[in-house]
Write a protein that holds these residues in place. Sequence first.
Motif, short mmCIF file in Angstrom:
data_model
loop_
_atom_site.label_atom_id
_atom_site.label_comp_id
_atom_site.label_asym_id
_atom_site.label_seq_id
_atom_site.Cartn_x
_atom_site.Cartn_y
_atom_site.Cartn_z
N UNK A 99 0.84 -1.21 0.00
CA UNK A 99 0.00 0.00 0.00
C UNK A 99 0.87 1.25 0.00
N UNK A 100 1.89 1.26 0.83
CA UNK A 100 2.78 2.43 0.89
C UNK A 100 3.53 2.63 -0.42
N UNK A 101 4.03 1.54 -1.01
CA UNK A 101 4.69 1.66 -2.30
C UNK A 101 3.70 2.14 -3.37
N UNK A 102 2.48 1.62 -3.36
CA UNK A 102 1.47 2.03 -4.34
C UNK A 102 1.17 3.52 -4.22
N UNK A 103 1.00 4.00 -3.01
CA UNK A 103 0.72 5.43 -2.80
C UNK A 103 1.90 6.28 -3.27
N UNK A 104 3.11 5.88 -2.90
CA UNK A 104 4.29 6.66 -3.27
C UNK A 104 4.50 6.69 -4.79
N UNK A 105 4.43 5.53 -5.43
CA UNK A 105 4.60 5.51 -6.88
C UNK A 105 3.45 6.25 -7.57
N UNK A 106 2.24 6.11 -7.04
CA UNK A 106 1.10 6.86 -7.60
C UNK A 106 1.30 8.36 -7.49
#
Length: 117
Positions: A99-106
Amino acid sequence: MRILLIANTLFEFAVAVAMIFFSPSLFQGQALTVAVARVLGGNALALGTLSLLMQGLTEPLQIRAGLIALTVFHISVCIIQGINFLDGSIPLPAVIVHLLFAIAFGFFLRQNLSRRG
């Protein structure tokens, strides 16, 4: 974004090593599970390599393509791991990491897209 790419590279390489080399002991030698885990390790190796190579990119379209791939990957794994968490298969931190990686890359993808126009 460079720190995020380094973190993702290290994370994916660690997952790759664990799945490729340690899956027999992690999954008590269950043949099909070990085989699938090793394939997933190969996928993690590819995504870690993408993150590593993106650190040297300067062209916005190339960066955008990588950000799209990494965002889609982490969103989809977050959803899948969320389902796995709900059925008791994995612990919550596996969901949170993706989730954290998804938010950051998004976030960085959105920034890259906004520079387009």
